[in-house]
Design an enzyme around this catalytic site. Structure first.
Site, PDB file in Angstrom:
ATOM      1  N   HIS A  56       0.843  -1.195   0.000  1.00 23.73           N
ATOM      2  CA  HIS A  56       0.000   0.000   0.000  1.00 23.73           C
ATOM      3  C   HIS A  56       0.880   1.249   0.000  1.00 23.73           C
ATOM      4  O   HIS A  56       2.097   1.155   0.181  1.00 23.73           O
ATOM      5  CB  HIS A  56      -0.957  -0.003   1.200  1.00 23.73           C
ATOM      6  CG  HIS A  56      -0.293   0.059   2.536  1.00 23.73           C
ATOM      7  ND1 HIS A  56      -0.241  -1.001   3.402  1.00 23.73           N
ATOM      8  CD2 HIS A  56       0.352   1.067   3.163  1.00 23.73           C
ATOM      9  CE1 HIS A  56       0.404  -0.664   4.503  1.00 23.73           C
ATOM     10  NE2 HIS A  56       0.786   0.595   4.372  1.00 23.73           N
TER      11      HIS A  56
HETATM   12  P1  TYD Z   1      -2.720  -3.174   7.710  1.00 24.57           P
HETATM   13  O1  TYD Z   1      -2.317  -1.746   7.600  1.00 24.57           O
HETATM   14  O2  TYD Z   1      -3.662  -3.719   6.715  1.00 24.57           O
HETATM   15  O3  TYD Z   1      -1.410  -4.063   7.689  1.00 24.57           O
HETATM   16  P2  TYD Z   1      -0.309  -4.096   6.533  1.00 24.57           P
HETATM   17  O4  TYD Z   1       0.918  -3.459   7.110  1.00 24.57           O
HETATM   18  O5  TYD Z   1      -0.082  -5.522   6.209  1.00 24.57           O
HETATM   19  O6  TYD Z   1      -0.832  -3.332   5.371  1.00 24.57           O
HETATM   20  O7  TYD Z   1      -3.338  -3.394   9.146  1.00 24.57           O
HETATM   21  C1  TYD Z   1      -3.901  -4.618   9.555  1.00 24.57           C
HETATM   22  C2  TYD Z   1      -5.106  -4.358  10.452  1.00 24.57           C
HETATM   23  O8  TYD Z   1      -4.764  -3.581  11.596  1.00 24.57           O
HETATM   24  C3  TYD Z   1      -6.232  -3.618   9.756  1.00 24.57           C
HETATM   25  O9  TYD Z   1      -7.444  -4.249  10.099  1.00 24.57           O
HETATM   26  C4  TYD Z   1      -6.236  -2.236  10.356  1.00 24.57           C
HETATM   27  C5  TYD Z   1      -5.598  -2.444  11.706  1.00 24.57           C
HETATM   28  N1  TYD Z   1      -4.791  -1.275  12.130  1.00 24.57           N
HETATM   29  C6  TYD Z   1      -5.288  -0.394  13.073  1.00 24.57           C
HETATM   30  O10 TYD Z   1      -6.433  -0.546  13.567  1.00 24.57           O
HETATM   31  N2  TYD Z   1      -4.534   0.657  13.465  1.00 24.57           N
HETATM   32  C7  TYD Z   1      -3.287   0.878  12.964  1.00 24.57           C
HETATM   33  O11 TYD Z   1      -2.608   1.849  13.361  1.00 24.57           O
HETATM   34  C8  TYD Z   1      -2.781  -0.040  11.973  1.00 24.57           C
HETATM   35  C9  TYD Z   1      -1.423   0.161  11.359  1.00 24.57           C
HETATM   36  C10 TYD Z   1      -3.566  -1.101  11.579  1.00 24.57           C
END
Ligand code: TYD
Length: 140
Positions: A56
């Site tokens: 992303h």
């Molecule tokens: P995500 O950003 O999708 O992980 P990746 O680094 O693999 O892209 O985050 C995974 C899950 O955690 C998603 O459901 C959102 C949640 N999340 C929060 O609630 N707060 C945060 O600060 C972050 C980074 C993720």
């Protein structure tokens, strides 16, 4: 405004204190060691070998990514150029400016990825579709 590039992203050396006691301490302090004030931190762990994370970009968010334990690879992509960084030192952080696509992979077993972020969590700040990301970069 000029569109951000992978060359705006750099390795930042964090303070490393070694006293006469065993072990080291690395300190991150707003207004001193980091290029932005930290509003949120989170960490990624128990990532199974072979899995990747990230995939992303953020529109506004700046981040520092640190391998506080173990190692992993961060590949940054600005739509034109890709740069990969192997992170494996707890006193080195990768500074990622806004508007950069990132993929994280090659996690070693037991590795921990600490992220220091300039903003609180905002779902709307994410771009998770690569084609949409390329459009965003063209329109910037
Ligand atoms: P995500 O950003 O999708 O992980 P990746 O680094 O693999 O892209 O985050 C995974 C899950 O955690 C998603 O459901 C959102 C949640 N999340 C929060 O609630 N707060 C945060 O600060 C972050 C980074 C993720």
């Amino acid at each position: 405004m000029k569109s951000s590039s992978v060359y705006d992203c750099t390795i930042v050396n964090l303070d490393k204190h070694h006293s006469n006691r065993l072990g080291n301490i690395t300190v991150v302090e707003n207004g001193k060691t980091v290029p932005f004030d930290v509003k949120r931190c989170y960490y990624l762990y128990d990532v199974p070998g072979g899995e990747s994370r990230g995939a992303h970009a953020h529109k506004e968010l700046s981040q520092l990514i640190v391998a506080v334990s173990g190692s992993f690879t961060v590949t940054l992509d600005d739509g034109n150029v890709k740069r990969s960084f192997i992170l494996n030192r707890p006193y080195q952080a990768l500074y990622v400016v806004p508007g950069i696509w990132r993929d994280l992979d090659d996690f070693s077993s037991g590795s921990v990825c600490l992220v220091l972020a300039s903003e609180v969590y905002q779902k709307e700040d994410y771009i998770r579709d690569y084609q949409e990301y390329l459009k965003f970069k063209k329109g910037e």
